[in-house]
Design an enzyme around this catalytic site. Structure first.
Site, PDB file in Angstrom:
ATOM      1  N   ILE A   1       0.857  -1.185   0.000  1.00  0.00           N
ATOM      2  CA  ILE A   1       0.000   0.000   0.000  1.00  0.00           C
ATOM      3  C   ILE A   1       0.890   1.231   0.000  1.00  0.00           C
ATOM      4  O   ILE A   1       1.612   1.481   0.970  1.00  0.00           O
ATOM      5  CB  ILE A   1      -0.951  -0.003   1.207  1.00  0.00           C
ATOM      6  CG1 ILE A   1      -1.897  -1.207   1.114  1.00  0.00           C
ATOM      7  CG2 ILE A   1      -1.761   1.291   1.270  1.00  0.00           C
ATOM      8  CD1 ILE A   1      -2.814  -1.376   2.295  1.00  0.00           C
ATOM      9  N   TYR A   2       0.871   1.974  -1.082  1.00  0.00           N
ATOM     10  CA  TYR A   2       1.677   3.173  -1.250  1.00  0.00           C
ATOM     11  C   TYR A   2       0.759   4.296  -1.720  1.00  0.00           C
ATOM     12  O   TYR A   2      -0.040   4.102  -2.636  1.00  0.00           O
ATOM     13  CB  TYR A   2       2.787   2.954  -2.290  1.00  0.00           C
ATOM     14  CG  TYR A   2       3.445   1.604  -2.212  1.00  0.00           C
ATOM     15  CD1 TYR A   2       4.172   1.227  -1.082  1.00  0.00           C
ATOM     16  CD2 TYR A   2       3.322   0.684  -3.250  1.00  0.00           C
ATOM     17  CE1 TYR A   2       4.768  -0.021  -1.002  1.00  0.00           C
ATOM     18  CE2 TYR A   2       3.919  -0.560  -3.182  1.00  0.00           C
ATOM     19  CZ  TYR A   2       4.637  -0.914  -2.054  1.00  0.00           C
ATOM     20  OH  TYR A   2       5.219  -2.158  -1.980  1.00  0.00           O
ATOM     21  N   ARG A   3       0.893   5.448  -1.120  1.00  0.00           N
ATOM     22  CA  ARG A   3       0.027   6.553  -1.530  1.00  0.00           C
ATOM     23  C   ARG A   3       0.385   7.004  -2.947  1.00  0.00           C
ATOM     24  O   ARG A   3       1.537   6.905  -3.379  1.00  0.00           O
ATOM     25  CB  ARG A   3       0.125   7.707  -0.542  1.00  0.00           C
ATOM     26  CG  ARG A   3       1.394   8.527  -0.651  1.00  0.00           C
ATOM     27  CD  ARG A   3       1.442   9.566   0.448  1.00  0.00           C
ATOM     28  NE  ARG A   3       2.520  10.525   0.220  1.00  0.00           N
ATOM     29  CZ  ARG A   3       3.008  11.329   1.141  1.00  0.00           C
ATOM     30  NH1 ARG A   3       2.524  11.289   2.372  1.00  0.00           N
ATOM     31  NH2 ARG A   3       3.974  12.187   0.857  1.00  0.00           N
TER      32      ARG A   3
ATOM     33  N   TRP B   1       6.676   4.897  -3.383  1.00  0.00           N
ATOM     34  CA  TRP B   1       7.157   3.747  -2.616  1.00  0.00           C
ATOM     35  C   TRP B   1       8.599   4.005  -2.204  1.00  0.00           C
ATOM     36  O   TRP B   1       9.428   4.461  -2.973  1.00  0.00           O
ATOM     37  CB  TRP B   1       7.010   2.446  -3.386  1.00  0.00           C
ATOM     38  CG  TRP B   1       7.575   2.386  -4.787  1.00  0.00           C
ATOM     39  CD1 TRP B   1       8.634   3.080  -5.296  1.00  0.00           C
ATOM     40  CD2 TRP B   1       7.094   1.551  -5.840  1.00  0.00           C
ATOM     41  NE1 TRP B   1       8.854   2.740  -6.595  1.00  0.00           N
ATOM     42  CE2 TRP B   1       7.919   1.794  -6.960  1.00  0.00           C
ATOM     43  CE3 TRP B   1       6.069   0.610  -5.953  1.00  0.00           C
ATOM     44  CZ2 TRP B   1       7.741   1.140  -8.179  1.00  0.00           C
ATOM     45  CZ3 TRP B   1       5.894  -0.032  -7.161  1.00  0.00           C
ATOM     46  CH2 TRP B   1       6.718   0.230  -8.256  1.00  0.00           C
ATOM     47  N   LEU B   2       8.904   3.724  -0.955  1.00  0.00           N
ATOM     48  CA  LEU B   2      10.255   3.919  -0.439  1.00  0.00           C
ATOM     49  C   LEU B   2      11.137   2.758  -0.866  1.00  0.00           C
ATOM     50  O   LEU B   2      10.667   1.661  -1.171  1.00  0.00           O
ATOM     51  CB  LEU B   2      10.223   4.054   1.081  1.00  0.00           C
ATOM     52  CG  LEU B   2       9.384   5.233   1.604  1.00  0.00           C
ATOM     53  CD1 LEU B   2       9.438   5.287   3.123  1.00  0.00           C
ATOM     54  CD2 LEU B   2       9.850   6.560   1.012  1.00  0.00           C
TER      55      LEU B   2
ATOM     56  N   GLU C   1       1.114 -12.187  -0.396  1.00  0.00           N
ATOM     57  CA  GLU C   1      -0.003 -11.764   0.438  1.00  0.00           C
ATOM     58  C   GLU C   1      -1.293 -12.467   0.034  1.00  0.00           C
ATOM     59  O   GLU C   1      -2.175 -12.674   0.873  1.00  0.00           O
ATOM     60  CB  GLU C   1      -0.171 -10.244   0.361  1.00  0.00           C
ATOM     61  CG  GLU C   1       0.869  -9.437   1.127  1.00  0.00           C
ATOM     62  CD  GLU C   1       2.183  -9.284   0.381  1.00  0.00           C
ATOM     63  OE1 GLU C   1       3.122  -8.712   0.958  1.00  0.00           O
ATOM     64  OE2 GLU C   1       2.277  -9.741  -0.789  1.00  0.00           O
TER      65      GLU C   1
ATOM     66  N   ASP D   1       0.586  13.874   6.768  1.00  0.00           N
ATOM     67  CA  ASP D   1       0.866  12.450   6.959  1.00  0.00           C
ATOM     68  C   ASP D   1       0.497  11.991   8.358  1.00  0.00           C
ATOM     69  O   ASP D   1       0.023  12.773   9.185  1.00  0.00           O
ATOM     70  CB  ASP D   1       2.347  12.168   6.668  1.00  0.00           C
ATOM     71  CG  ASP D   1       2.547  10.807   6.027  1.00  0.00           C
ATOM     72  OD1 ASP D   1       2.242   9.803   6.695  1.00  0.00           O
ATOM     73  OD2 ASP D   1       2.991  10.749   4.872  1.00  0.00           O
TER      74      ASP D   1
END
Length: 493
Positions: free
Chosen positions: A175-177, A190-191, A238, A287
């Protein structure tokens, strides 16, 4: 009870007074956030905005706004029951062969659960009832929330980003904004350490300059959503873990534009690609810390296809100063972590991530202390065992007689069992959350460990104090005569 799709879970929540339908036309620009925030802070229900302003697609928020609803999504009534999920994860992370026939019988249920892991492919999926391609693709037609006044643009928040690395057999869900950049473009934030970014990095090394296929699923079934935020083993998909939790295989279907598989009952699917040469400045956004974060450059996700269910529902959330929905998820998932940590460190009694600590930046651990220096060993173990805790800045370790979830107890232990010089551990140059602007360098900062345990010989030269405890017989007698004393309240100590 398991839920095959988001709609069946919505029905279940509504039947149990855990969902409220809002017919009033509410604006996705700021208004939904303010309403959702007030309701969440009061412990209220999930909200389904049936008539968002200037849009016909309903918006679902606060789905996991209480630990109880997180448990309900997994067919449980009590968040403490989520420890069963942690026990399953602990088993999967370090499976041990049976030591004998009786042990094999005891482990048989877990092995049976494992048989449900592979996802089930279906050819006719609800998520592909409506297909939009080419110039008809228009992300601005979705009721995407604009959460805070200082946010640069609307933000997709609850999308499950599906990727696959060239060296991996499993697909990854994360889940990435995603910032809305244009009618067919989003910024994929994504980091570097996250699964999707690692898959993308591997792809670029083997296929330089080529487009990387990516799919985003919105409004998937609640179990698949929760599997995406649970610390599953790196080798497991997942989808497989969702099948274990559900007790039946996760139904998936092949995306239209690529070979990636998507949750078949999702409300909306965004298909497309990332061009390794296309980047964009992302942010600022409010955030989970309660602050607006800095801007930075991230890959651009170009959407080529939108597929959806008829009468699709848009699933959304906001992030802000705790409590928010991620914080409530953290409270529930706290119970998942306890058995995983105990498997590695049996001396751990309990583990707590205070939600006001942004869900993971502070941890309190109670242990059954066995030797001098034991608290420091547990600190180091917690920081290194699960990557979910590598961003935890503060760890407090207390004895088993201290309730690590009660701040009155914890503060008492800190102020009576700690010497600041002797019992504080500082570690510099460690990984820190990129969003933590308090660190001197982005992504790199320090950690603090507080040993608030009773000190053993070798740790102190002083005679250590003995806690005051009332005689249990006296306590029992006072309990028995309390109603005769004429005192209204009956506190339990």
């Amino acid at each position: 009870m398991s839920f095959k799709d988001l709609r069946s879970f919505i029905d279940h929540l509504e039947a149990n007074g855990e969902l409220k339908r809002i017919s009033y036309p509410v604006d996705p620009y700021l208004e939904m956030t303010e309403i959702a925030d007030r309701v969440l802070r009061s412990g209220g229900p999930a909200l389904l905005f049936e008539n968002p302003k200037d849009n016909t697609m309903p918006v679902l928020v606060n789905l996991f706004g209480t630990p109880k609803r997180v448990a309900m999504a997994l067919g449980k009534e009590d968040p403490l029951a989520l420890r069963e999920v942690g026990e399953l994860l602990a088993f999967l992370k370090e499976p041990e062969p049976p030591t004998g026939f009786k042990d094999a019988l005891a482990k048989l249920p877990k092995f049976k659960q494992a048989l449900n892991m592979p996802p089930k492919s279906v050819s006719h999926a609800p998520c592909q009832q409506v297909v939009i391609t080419g110039d008809e693709v228009d992300l601005t037609a979705l009721p995407i929330q604009h959460c805070w006044p200082g946010d640069v643009a609307p933000l997709v928040t609850w999308g499950l980003t599906i990727t696959k690395g060239p060296r991996q057999k499993r697909q990854n869900l994360g889940i990435y904004r995603q910032q809305l950049l244009g009618k067919n473009k989003l910024i994929m934030r994504w980091l570097d350490h996250r699964g999707g970014a690692l898959d993308f990095k591997d792809f670029k090394e083997l296929h330089p300059g080529e487009r990387y296929p990516v799919v985003v699923a919105l409004g998937s079934d609640p179990v698949t959503i929760l599997a995406a935020v649970t610390p599953v083993p790196d080798s497991m998909s997942e989808y497989a873990f969702a099948g274990l939790l559900r007790g039946e295989r996760t139904e998936v279907c092949k995306a239209i534009s690529c070979d990636l598989e998507v949750p078949a009952t999702s409300e909306i699917i965004l298909e497309g690609y990332i061009d390794p040469n296309e980047m964009a400045e992302e942010g600022p956004y409010g955030d989970h810390t309660g602050y607006y974060n800095e801007t930075d450059s991230f890959p651009v996700f170009t959407v080529t296809h939108i597929t959806k269910r008829k009468d699709a529902i848009y699933h959304s959330t906001y992030t802000g100063r705790p409590p928010d929905e991620p914080a409530m998820l953290g409270v529930a998932l706290n119970e998942v972590f306890v058995p995983i940590l105990r498997k590695q460190y049996p001396e751990i009694i309990d583990f707590y991530l205070p939600p006001e600590g942004c869900s993971y930046r502070m941890a309190v651990i109670s242990i059954r202390k066995q030797y001098p220096g034991h608290a420091k060993r547990v600190m180091m173990g917690a920081w290194s065992f699960l990557r979910q805790f590598m961003y935890t800045k503060f760890i407090i370790v207390v004895d088993e007689d201290v309730n690590c979830r009660d701040w009155q107890d914890v503060i008492w232990a800190i102020t009576t069992r700690m010497d600041p010089t002797r019992d504080t551990t500082l570690i510099d140059h460690t990984p820190i959350d990129y969003l933590d602007f308090a660190s001197p360098v982005a992504g790199l900062g320090s950690k603090m460990g507080l040993d608030a345990t009773n000190k053993w010989p070798g740790e102190t030269q002083r005679e250590w104090g003995t806690p005051i405890v009332m005689d249990p017989n006296v306590k029992q007698k006072v309990d028995e005569i309390w109603q005769d004393l004429g005192i209204d309240s009956h506190p339990t100590l």
